[in-house]
Design an enzyme around this catalytic site. Structure first.
Site, PDB file in Angstrom:
ATOM      1  CG  ASP A 140      29.196  51.610  43.755  1.00  0.00           C
ATOM      2  OD1 ASP A 140      29.640  51.229  42.656  1.00  0.00           O
ATOM      3  OD2 ASP A 140      27.990  51.835  43.978  1.00  0.00           O
TER       4      ASP A 140
ATOM      5  CG  HIS B 206      27.794  50.033  49.769  1.00  0.00           C
ATOM      6  ND1 HIS B 206      27.906  51.398  49.590  1.00  0.00           N
ATOM      7  CD2 HIS B 206      28.343  49.758  50.971  1.00  0.00           C
ATOM      8  CE1 HIS B 206      28.495  51.924  50.657  1.00  0.00           C
ATOM      9  NE2 HIS B 206      28.774  50.950  51.504  1.00  0.00           N
TER      10      HIS B 206
END
Length: 120
Positions: free
Chosen positions: A81, A78
């Protein structure tokens, strides 16, 4: 212990990337107001934050390539990203500054020409 380090690194990436996004959004707001100096300053600040996040990511990847155990982490994925998304936003904002500066310059020229023509 290694897992704790990965969590801390992921959170630092997310925090720096989040700060970068805030500066990027401030830069976009400045573009809306034709304040290109402020926009450039905010984008520079965004870039400084995204570089910090990228360094942490690079260090993690380097450590893993040198043999440190590297188990998959949803939080770290995450963080990566988030980093790359905001990096893209910054690049788009940089281009938008150039586009709107050029647009503003053209409008200024047209307005001057209109005033000159009105006085003739």
């Amino acid at each position: 212990m290694l897992e704790e380090k990965k969590v801390q690194d992921a959170m630092q990436i997310i925090l720096h990337a989040g700060d970068a996004r805030l500066h990027c959004m401030n830069g976009l707001k400045a573009i809306e107001n034709s304040d290109f100096d402020k926009a450039k300053d905010e984008i520079k600040r965004a870039n400084d934050e995204i570089v910090k996040a990228h360094r942490i990511q690079t260090n993690c990847i380097t450590n893993e390539t040198q043999g440190e155990a590297g188990e998959y982490s949803v939080l770290f994925a995450h963080a990566q990203d988030t980093l790359m998304t905001i990096y893209s936003e910054i690049n788009i904002a940089k281009r938008m500054i150039k586009i709107f500066e050029a647009y503003d310059a053209r409008l200024t020229i047209l307005e001057r020409l209109k005033r000159v023509n009105e006085h003739e």
